[in-house]
Design a protein around this motif. Structure first.
Motif, PDB file in Angstrom:
ATOM      1  N   VAL A 240       6.453  -2.513   8.719  1.00 19.19           N
ATOM      2  CA  VAL A 240       5.072  -1.780   8.740  1.00 19.19           C
ATOM      3  C   VAL A 240       4.386  -2.293   7.357  1.00 19.19           C
ATOM      4  O   VAL A 240       5.150  -2.305   6.324  1.00 19.19           O
ATOM      5  N   GLU A 241       3.213  -2.594   7.436  1.00 16.00           N
ATOM      6  CA  GLU A 241       2.737  -2.893   6.083  1.00 16.00           C
ATOM      7  C   GLU A 241       1.301  -2.125   5.871  1.00 16.00           C
ATOM      8  O   GLU A 241       0.358  -1.812   6.647  1.00 16.00           O
ATOM      9  N   TRP A 242       1.282  -1.241   4.729  1.00 17.99           N
ATOM     10  CA  TRP A 242       0.446  -0.215   4.256  1.00 17.99           C
ATOM     11  C   TRP A 242      -0.334  -1.023   3.182  1.00 17.99           C
ATOM     12  O   TRP A 242       0.379  -1.689   2.248  1.00 17.99           O
ATOM     13  N   SER A 243      -1.516  -0.723   3.185  1.00 19.75           N
ATOM     14  CA  SER A 243      -2.542  -1.431   2.347  1.00 19.75           C
ATOM     15  C   SER A 243      -3.548  -0.696   1.914  1.00 19.75           C
ATOM     16  O   SER A 243      -4.195   0.131   2.457  1.00 19.75           O
ATOM     17  N   VAL A 244      -4.078  -0.611   0.476  1.00 21.66           N
ATOM     18  CA  VAL A 244      -5.337  -0.090   0.016  1.00 21.66           C
ATOM     19  C   VAL A 244      -6.077  -1.163  -0.780  1.00 21.66           C
ATOM     20  O   VAL A 244      -5.431  -1.751  -1.769  1.00 21.66           O
ATOM     21  N   ARG A 245      -7.317  -1.240  -0.725  1.00 24.00           N
ATOM     22  CA  ARG A 245      -8.146  -2.160  -1.377  1.00 24.00           C
ATOM     23  C   ARG A 245      -9.413  -1.659  -2.112  1.00 24.00           C
ATOM     24  O   ARG A 245      -9.879  -0.855  -1.388  1.00 24.00           O
ATOM     25  N   ASP A 246      -9.440  -2.074  -3.204  1.00 23.58           N
ATOM     26  CA  ASP A 246     -10.710  -1.371  -3.879  1.00 23.58           C
ATOM     27  C   ASP A 246     -11.615  -2.554  -4.459  1.00 23.58           C
ATOM     28  O   ASP A 246     -11.509  -3.674  -3.884  1.00 23.58           O
ATOM     29  N   GLU A 247     -12.931  -2.067  -5.019  1.00 29.95           N
ATOM     30  CA  GLU A 247     -14.005  -3.224  -5.054  1.00 29.95           C
ATOM     31  C   GLU A 247     -13.980  -3.045  -6.737  1.00 29.95           C
ATOM     32  O   GLU A 247     -14.956  -3.611  -7.385  1.00 29.95           O
ATOM     33  N   GLY A 248     -12.822  -2.890  -7.672  1.00 33.24           N
ATOM     34  CA  GLY A 248     -12.890  -2.987  -8.858  1.00 33.24           C
ATOM     35  C   GLY A 248     -12.814  -4.289  -9.340  1.00 33.24           C
ATOM     36  O   GLY A 248     -13.040  -5.436  -8.760  1.00 33.24           O
ATOM     37  N   PRO A 249     -12.695  -4.367 -10.746  1.00 33.00           N
ATOM     38  CA  PRO A 249     -12.768  -5.786 -11.455  1.00 33.00           C
ATOM     39  C   PRO A 249     -11.551  -6.618 -11.384  1.00 33.00           C
ATOM     40  O   PRO A 249     -11.477  -7.841 -11.579  1.00 33.00           O
ATOM     41  N   GLY A 250     -10.434  -6.191 -10.456  1.00 29.96           N
ATOM     42  CA  GLY A 250      -9.282  -7.092 -10.242  1.00 29.96           C
ATOM     43  C   GLY A 250      -8.512  -6.719 -11.483  1.00 29.96           C
ATOM     44  O   GLY A 250      -8.636  -6.450 -12.506  1.00 29.96           O
ATOM     45  N   ILE A 251      -7.381  -7.830 -11.340  1.00 28.06           N
ATOM     46  CA  ILE A 251      -6.184  -7.943 -12.353  1.00 28.06           C
ATOM     47  C   ILE A 251      -6.706  -9.242 -13.028  1.00 28.06           C
ATOM     48  O   ILE A 251      -6.851 -10.234 -12.568  1.00 28.06           O
ATOM     49  N   PRO A 252      -6.826  -9.148 -14.414  1.00 27.15           N
ATOM     50  CA  PRO A 252      -6.986 -10.341 -15.320  1.00 27.15           C
ATOM     51  C   PRO A 252      -5.751 -11.329 -15.384  1.00 27.15           C
ATOM     52  O   PRO A 252      -4.487 -10.718 -14.982  1.00 27.15           O
ATOM     53  N   ASP A 253      -6.094 -12.561 -15.467  1.00 26.84           N
ATOM     54  CA  ASP A 253      -4.944 -13.364 -15.379  1.00 26.84           C
ATOM     55  C   ASP A 253      -3.891 -13.046 -16.473  1.00 26.84           C
ATOM     56  O   ASP A 253      -2.734 -13.230 -15.961  1.00 26.84           O
ATOM     57  N   TYR A 254      -4.230 -12.574 -17.339  1.00 27.86           N
ATOM     58  CA  TYR A 254      -3.196 -12.526 -18.150  1.00 27.86           C
ATOM     59  C   TYR A 254      -2.357 -11.435 -18.241  1.00 27.86           C
ATOM     60  O   TYR A 254      -1.199 -11.021 -18.566  1.00 27.86           O
ATOM     61  N   ALA A 255      -2.653 -10.534 -17.273  1.00 27.36           N
ATOM     62  CA  ALA A 255      -1.781  -9.296 -16.718  1.00 27.36           C
ATOM     63  C   ALA A 255      -1.061  -9.590 -15.372  1.00 27.36           C
ATOM     64  O   ALA A 255      -0.345  -8.343 -15.002  1.00 27.36           O
ATOM     65  N   ARG A 256      -1.115 -10.675 -14.950  1.00 24.16           N
ATOM     66  CA  ARG A 256      -0.623 -10.749 -13.450  1.00 24.16           C
ATOM     67  C   ARG A 256       0.840 -10.588 -13.404  1.00 24.16           C
ATOM     68  O   ARG A 256       1.373 -10.006 -12.751  1.00 24.16           O
TER      69      ARG A 256
END
Length: 480
Positions: A407-423
């Motif tokens: 089973v795959e549970w997911s949540v999606r937001d419309e925020g700024p996302g993850i910066p490249d330096y923090a991935r």
């Protein structure tokens, strides 16, 4: 008893037993095999001599003819041969010829002339046209004086007019048989010794590998800075190397936990300053001051106290999860129903930011086995993250899907996302990103907690940016 000794004894016992059985069978076949080889050669010799004796037998000159003269010279022959170290200075083969009635008419020794041999198996069967052979004791007082007799027919056209017997004492083969036995026994002892040596080396290899792993584990348990032992070329791709790597991974995990403990101690020390400030503000509030200042100090105390309480609670929950070795209180958990319940509890926060929720969880129940409390805590963390990073008036999309892998549970937001330096750092403990203008960073323990809960349930957590202008998607896969 040490494992190396047990392995050596077991290895030696099994191989020794197998060698004993094979050796016994082989030794029991040496003598019969040698006698069969001698019988085979006597058959060839008997038929060859029968052909040579046939002319004199037909002419009635078998006792005085050319064959008899050649045999007398044959008996006096001195081969002067050395076979396997044993000298051979005389001919041991005896030749006797009987007529059609079984009476001896020729004997290279001259001892049996005129005797009736028709009772012997080699003579009577050969005169009947069959293969005749026997092995009889020459001296009744000596059971080892057996002699092998092989006969061949002497013919006159289609009629059998006599039989020629070639005889040879069996004890003439005894030196060769005994030598073969001794060489087999010697080779067996050498093989057994070599096997014992290999068993010792094998046991030493296993014991030394285990000993190095044991020493490494004891050193790690004692808090020493031990290095992973080198297992050597023999252990390069064996279970010992896998075990060493597993112990190394365990050490790294233990060191990570020790790091968390040290970090918690450091953090606790750092908490003393804000606590002192809160206490100071509380003392100031006891003095007369303007209403606006009083409200500001009270609000700051409330906000800092709530943040500290959340940090402590999350640390305690994370410590509990990390110390778990297996799940307890496992039951079927309906992810869709649980998610909707958590959304209802988060309704005030959703309304405060005017967030719209898209429910793609499905109408049917989607259950997974697990600990309801831990799964609820993990889902709440993921939902809280999505709410915090969502812009004002944004949309949250929650979905559930079932596949072959679970089973795959997911949540999606419309925020700024993850910066490249923090991935690569979002799962680190105490690592947190700004959650919007005017908002403080979180404790940095939420995703770490979810990751630990996921590992306990045999799942996997993935958080990444979505394709498009902005937004982040958190996917949690759990086995069904």
């Amino acid at each position: 008893m040490r494992i190396a000794i047990r392995l050596m004894l077991g290895f030696f016992l099994v191989l020794g037993l197998a060698l004993f059985v094979v050796l016994r069978v082989f030794l029991n076949e040496v003598e019969p095999g040698t006698r069969l080889a001698m019988e085979d050669s006597l058959i060839d010799a008997a038929f060859a001599y029968a052909q040579l004796a046939e002319p004199d037998m037909k002419n009635g000159t078998i006792a005085t003819g050319g064959f008899a003269q050649a045999m007398k010279a044959y008996q006096k022959a001195r081969p002067s041969a050395v076979l396997w170290g044993f000298p051979k200075d005389q001919v041991d083969t005896r030749i006797t010829i009987v007529n059609a009635q079984g009476t001896v008419v020729f004997d290279t020794r001259g001892e049996a002339l005129g005797q009736d041999f028709s009772r012997w198996n080699d003579v009577v069967r050969t005169l009947r046209g069959e293969y005749g052979a026997r092995s009889s004791v020459e001296d009744p007082k000596d059971p080892d004086s057996t002699v092998m007799h092989v006969a061949a027919p002497i013919r006159d056209g289609e009629s059998i007019i006599g039989a020629l017997t070639v005889s040879r004492p069996n004890n003439k083969l005894e030196p060769y048989i005994e030598r073969s036995r001794q060489r087999i026994l010697l080779g067996s002892w050498v093989l057994l010794g070599f096997t014992l040596l290999m068993g010792l080396l094998f046991s030493w290899w296993m014991a030394s590998s285990l000993s190095r792993l044991k020493g490494y584990a004891n050193a790690v348990a004692g808090g020493e800075r031990a290095e992973l032992p080198r297992m050597g070329r023999l252990s390069g791709k064996t279970e010992f190397n896998d075990l060493a790597q597993a112990v190394e991974r365990m050490r790294l995990k233990l060191e990570d936990k020790a790091y968390v403990e040290r970090y918690v101690h450091t953090l606790t020390h750092e908490l003393k300053s804000p606590l002192a400030a809160i206490r100071g503000a509380a003392e100031l509030l006891q003095e007369p001051m303007a209403e606006a200042d009083r409200q500001r100090f009270a609000h700051n105390i409330e906000r800092q106290t709530e943040r500290l309480q959340q940090l402590i609670d999350k640390l305690l929950r994370l410590a509990d999860v990390e110390q778990m070795r297996e799940l307890h209180d496992v039951e079927p958990v309906d992810l869709a129903a649980l998610t909707r319940a958590l959304l209802r509890a988060s309704e005030p926060r959703l309304q405060l930011k005017h967030l719209r929720v898209v429910d793609a969880l499905g109408a049917a129940s989607t259950t997974v086995p697990g600990n309801r409390f831990l799964i609820a805590q993990a889902l709440q963390n993921l939902i809280d993250n999505a709410v915090d990073f969502s812009p004002e008036g944004g949309t949250l999309t929650l979905a559930l899907s079932r596949g072959a892998q679970g089973v795959e549970w997911s949540v999606r937001d419309e925020g700024p996302g993850i910066p490249d330096y923090a991935r690569d750092r979002i799962f680190e403990r105490f690592y947190s990103l700004p959650r919007g203008e005017g908002l403080e960073k979180s404790s940095g323990l939420g995703l770490c907690f979810v990751n630990e809960v996921s590992a306990l349930h045999g799942g996997s957590l993935q958080v990444d940016n979505v394709d498009g202008p902005s937004g982040c998607l958190a996917r949690w896969r759990l086995p069904a």
